[in-house]
Design a protein around this motif. Structure first.
Motif, short mmCIF file in Angstrom:
data_model
loop_
_atom_site.label_atom_id
_atom_site.label_comp_id
_atom_site.label_asym_id
_atom_site.label_seq_id
_atom_site.Cartn_x
_atom_site.Cartn_y
_atom_site.Cartn_z
N MET A 1 0.84 -1.20 0.00
CA MET A 1 0.00 0.00 0.00
C MET A 1 0.87 1.24 0.00
O MET A 1 1.93 1.28 0.61
N ASP A 2 0.34 2.28 -0.66
CA ASP A 2 1.10 3.52 -0.79
C ASP A 2 0.81 4.41 0.43
O ASP A 2 0.34 5.52 0.29
N ASP A 3 1.05 3.88 1.61
CA ASP A 3 0.71 4.63 2.82
C ASP A 3 1.61 4.10 3.94
O ASP A 3 1.52 2.93 4.30
N GLU A 4 2.47 4.97 4.45
CA GLU A 4 3.46 4.54 5.44
C GLU A 4 2.81 3.86 6.64
O GLU A 4 3.28 2.85 7.14
N TYR A 5 1.72 4.45 7.10
CA TYR A 5 1.08 3.93 8.30
C TYR A 5 0.56 2.52 8.06
O TYR A 5 0.79 1.61 8.84
N ILE A 6 -0.14 2.34 6.95
CA ILE A 6 -0.73 1.04 6.65
C ILE A 6 0.36 -0.01 6.43
O ILE A 6 0.26 -1.15 6.87
N LYS A 7 1.47 0.41 5.79
CA LYS A 7 2.59 -0.51 5.57
C LYS A 7 3.07 -1.11 6.89
O LYS A 7 3.33 -2.29 6.99
N THR A 8 3.20 -0.24 7.90
CA THR A 8 3.70 -0.74 9.18
C THR A 8 2.72 -1.69 9.85
O THR A 8 3.09 -2.49 10.68
N ARG A 9 1.43 -1.55 9.48
CA ARG A 9 0.43 -2.44 10.11
C ARG A 9 0.59 -3.89 9.65
O ARG A 9 0.04 -4.80 10.24
N ALA A 10 1.39 -4.11 8.57
CA ALA A 10 1.66 -5.47 8.13
C ALA A 10 2.25 -6.28 9.28
O ALA A 10 1.96 -7.47 9.42
N ALA A 11 3.05 -5.64 10.13
CA ALA A 11 3.66 -6.33 11.27
C ALA A 11 2.59 -6.82 12.24
O ALA A 11 2.72 -7.89 12.84
N ASP A 12 1.52 -6.04 12.39
CA ASP A 12 0.43 -6.47 13.29
C ASP A 12 -0.23 -7.73 12.75
O ASP A 12 -0.59 -8.62 13.51
N ILE A 13 -0.40 -7.74 11.43
CA ILE A 13 -1.07 -8.88 10.83
C ILE A 13 -0.22 -10.14 11.01
O ILE A 13 -0.71 -11.19 11.39
N GLN A 14 1.10 -9.99 10.78
CA GLN A 14 2.00 -11.11 10.98
C GLN A 14 1.92 -11.57 12.44
O GLN A 14 1.87 -12.76 12.73
N ASP A 15 1.86 -10.62 13.32
CA ASP A 15 1.82 -10.93 14.74
C ASP A 15 0.57 -11.70 15.13
O ASP A 15 0.65 -12.70 15.85
N ILE A 16 -0.60 -11.27 14.65
CA ILE A 16 -1.81 -11.99 15.04
C ILE A 16 -1.84 -13.36 14.38
O ILE A 16 -2.30 -14.33 14.97
N GLY A 17 -1.26 -13.45 13.16
CA GLY A 17 -1.13 -14.75 12.49
C GLY A 17 -0.34 -15.71 13.37
O GLY A 17 -0.75 -16.84 13.63
N ASN A 18 0.80 -15.22 13.88
CA ASN A 18 1.65 -16.05 14.73
C ASN A 18 0.92 -16.47 16.00
O ASN A 18 1.08 -17.58 16.48
N ARG A 19 0.13 -15.53 16.51
CA ARG A 19 -0.57 -15.83 17.76
C ARG A 19 -1.61 -16.95 17.55
O ARG A 19 -1.70 -17.88 18.35
N ILE A 20 -2.36 -16.84 16.45
CA ILE A 20 -3.37 -17.88 16.20
C ILE A 20 -2.66 -19.21 15.93
O ILE A 20 -3.07 -20.26 16.42
N LEU A 21 -1.56 -19.15 15.15
CA LEU A 21 -0.80 -20.37 14.85
C LEU A 21 -0.34 -21.07 16.12
O LEU A 21 -0.38 -22.28 16.23
N LYS A 22 0.10 -20.25 17.05
CA LYS A 22 0.60 -20.77 18.31
C LYS A 22 -0.48 -21.60 19.01
O LYS A 22 -0.21 -22.64 19.57
N HIS A 23 -1.71 -21.13 18.90
CA HIS A 23 -2.81 -21.86 19.54
C HIS A 23 -3.24 -23.06 18.72
O HIS A 23 -3.87 -23.98 19.24
N LEU A 24 -2.92 -23.04 17.42
CA LEU A 24 -3.22 -24.21 16.59
C LEU A 24 -2.27 -25.33 16.95
O LEU A 24 -2.64 -26.48 17.04
N THR A 25 -1.00 -24.98 17.12
CA THR A 25 0.02 -26.01 17.36
C THR A 25 0.24 -26.22 18.86
O THR A 25 1.01 -27.08 19.25
#
Lengths: 88, 570
Positions: free
Chosen positions: B118-142
């Motif tokens: 995305m052409d937006d600095e703020y939204i770009k950084t939010r990618a880390a949040d998405i990775q983070d919640i992905g990891n969190r859900i994964l952790k509960h899967l495994t």
């Protein structure tokens, strides 16, 4: 259906925090509520979809509300966009 | 090594390197409907476990959570329970027959990529949040080890590729002296959390950071972004003393920032700031400023080849308005002249630039320049509480003329169907003696006064403030100057209009009580001066201020006035 236009009054636009408040607000109503910018419309229940619209401060968006409680929902959204958003 | 300093302060301590575990794709495909249903159920289950985990963090009384932390946790709950995320995962399970682990990894990877592009600095950084919640859900899967529960030794400096939002919150930071990460920007979570907790942090240090090993001695400077690994003894000493100075200063600031600016007898004093651009606002609020008493607009006009367009100016004012949190912002119109030259605007050199063709005098002559600026300010006025202030006013005709040009600017916007704040306040600088002496006349035409003591002082005393030979004569405590200031304040009160002071004198601790004694309740100064002035007024009352004022006005020379103030105020 009620349609309203707002100019975003917070500097950072609809970032994560206001998006969260907005989603929680809309959850308390039965109406289907959506947000529209340019030609893109998304439901106001997904933070991923809202953030992906990259709504910035100063931009104009429309809110579409449809359902039994649309009038009170519109009131609450009015308050959110006109008052609360500045402080978020 | 240098990164981006995101949370000021100096940390000296031993490194603790944190590594992230990466989830792997298994490639196993689902065989039948029963498996599909089971995997969807597993996903829903992992989502609710993740949400419960965060709710538990919110309830945990052992961790001190600030309002900002709670907001971040609430946002994470929304990310985790996002209906779009579930739709995508379910789609990959049902259509592509992916197992829940693979479906989630793929969905998260897609979303991260979408946000990063995305052409937006703020939204770009939010990618880390998405990775983070992905990891969190994964952790509960495994069902692997949940949470970040490591205990740190005192003075630990955390070194990591990046620190996930969930980790920065659940981490026990009591012993953490600082953070340094390889990636990140000013808006990443490490930055926000570190700032909220007052822990020095440097992000975006790059791959070099990976050379740091556990227990290496690290110095990091959260203001400049410098990071030193195993530094020499001398450097450690130098930074230890820097650290001490920083701590004692910031403690004082912190104590005062949220203290209400009232005298001990309950009179509210507004402390505003003088700024030159939106970038200065953060500092204003950090120092407890309650708005902007003077926005200089010269920066917009300098360092360029031509006049800024209306749109360029509009963007500048709008940015300030949007970032001012609804607090008042007084915009001073163009204050250029013989001493502040613009290369593209050929102003002839003058014998007496301070008495020459400048500020409002240029604006009333070159109405094209003036209208452009006024239209830009008016357009921005819907985004905040902007007010217009005219500099260098010497008589009422200038005020009337300027106001009629403001009306013209409004009419042009009306014709073009552009919205603006029609009731925008218009005030003037009181910096020319004739304006001060006719404050009773001028007060009827304007919404506010702002006393500019620098020019008022030099014009009243006939002292060029740039001339070192006579600098001793430049003296705001001259009884003549004080009488003028006092008169302006009294007239403003009589005519029920606001009066502020935006010159140097407003930030002079010697003058604070004297001015309050005159009835001044609005002071505007550079942001960093605010805490010191606040410190004085919150420890005194207006009875003492009135007494100081009465005594000072009875003294016939400035040396004795200054001596009296030194003995009685500081």
């Amino acid at each position: 259906m009620i349609t309203k236009e707002y100019t975003i009054t917070s500097a950072q636009g609809i970032h994560a925090r206001p998006a969260t408040t907005l989603i929680r607000l809309t959850k308390s109503y039965k109406s289907t509520i959506s947000i529209k910018k340019n030609n893109k419309t998304v439901r106001l229940n997904s933070i991923l979809n809202i953030l992906s619209m990259a709504i910035k401060g100063g931009e104009t968006i429309s809110i579409l509300i449809e359902g039994d409680d649309e009038i009170i929902a519109a009131d609450a959204l009015d308050h959110f966009f006109n008052e609360e958003l500045k402080a978020l | 090594m240098k990164g981006i300093g995101v949370s000021p302060g100096i940390a000296i301590g031993r490194a603790c390197v944190i590594k992230n575990n990466k989830a792997e794709v298994t490639g196993v495909l689902l065989k039948d409907e029963a498996e599909i249903a089971a995997h969807i159920h597993q996903f829903d289950n992992a989502v609710s476990l993740s949400v419960n985990e965060i709710e538990a963090t919110k309830q945990n009384t052992d961790i001190v959570l600030h309002e900002e932390d709670i907001a971040i946790l609430d946002t994470q709950i929304e990310f985790i329970s996002d209906p779009q995320l579930r739709d995508d995962v379910v789609e990959k399970i049902t259509t592509d027959k992916k197992n829940v682990n693979d479906a989630l990894i793929a969905t998260i990877a897609n979303m991260v990529q979408l946000f990063q592009e995305m052409d937006d600095e703020y939204i770009k950084t939010r990618a880390a949040d998405i990775q983070d919640i992905g990891n969190r859900i994964l952790k509960h899967l495994t069902k692997s080890t949940p949470g970040f529960t490591q205990e740190f030794k005192p003075g630990t400096i955390i070194i990591a590729e990046d620190i996930a939002p969930s980790d920065t919150i659940t981490m026990d930071t009591r012993n953490v002296a600082g953070f340094a990460t390889q990636v990140g920007s000013k808006t990443s979570h490490t930055a926000i959390i570190a700032k909220a907790k007052g822990i020095p942090a440097v992000v975006g240090c790059g791959d070099n950071l990976a050379t740091i090993k556990d227990n290496d001695i690290v110095i990091l400077d959260g203001a400049t972004g410098l990071v030193f690994i195993n530094p020499e003894h001398q450097l450690i000493e130098e930074y230890t003393s820097k650290k001490d100075t920083y701590t004692s200063n910031s403690d004082k600031l912190k104590q005062l920032k949220d203290v209400r600016s009232v005298t001990t007898d309950g009179i509210e004093i507004k402390l505003l700031a003088n700024i030159s651009s939106a970038d200065d606002l953060e500092d204003v609020f950090n120092n407890g400023g309650e708005g902007v008493g003077l926005l200089r607009t010269e920066l917009l006009f300098m360092d360029r080849d031509s006049f800024p367009t209306e749109d360029e100016q509009f963007e500048f004012y709008k940015k300030v308005a949007l970032q001012s949190k609804g607090k008042p912002v007084i915009v001073r119109t163009i204050d250029i002249g013989g001493d502040k030259q613009l290369p593209y605007f050929g102003l002839p050199a003058e014998q007496n630039p301070f008495l020459g063709y400048r500020a409002i005098r240029i604006c009333l002559d070159r109405t094209d320049i003036f209208i452009t600026q006024l239209k830009a300010i008016l357009r921005a006025s819907i985004f905040g509480d902007l007010k217009i202030m005219l500099p260098m006013i010497s008589n009422i005709q200038e005020v009337r003329e300027a106001k009629s040009i403001i009306t013209q600017a409004k009419q042009k916007l009306l014709q073009a169907n552009v919205t603006f704040n029609a009731a925008i306040e218009v005030g003037i600088m009181i910096e020319i003696p004739s304006a001060a002496i006719t404050a009773d006349i001028l007060a009827k035409e304007v919404d506010f006064f702002s006393i500019g003591t620098n020019d008022l002082c030099q014009y009243t005393l006939a002292v060029d403030r740039m001339n070192a030979k006579i600098s001793h004569l430049y003296d705001p405590f001259n009884p003549g100057v004080l009488r003028l200031i006092n008169y302006v304040i009294q007239q403003a009160h009589q005519h029920n209009i606001h009066v502020a002071m935006c010159g140097e004198m407003a930030s002079d601790p010697l003058a604070t009580l004297l001015l309050i004694g005159m009835g001044l309740t609005e002071f505007s100064m550079s942001a960093t001066a605010i805490p010191a002035i606040k410190d004085i007024l919150i420890n005194n009352d207006t009875i003492k201020a009135k007494d100081i004022y009465n005594k000072v006005m009875a003294i016939d020379n400035s040396d004795s006035i200054i001596q009296f103030l030194q003995e009685n105020t500081v």
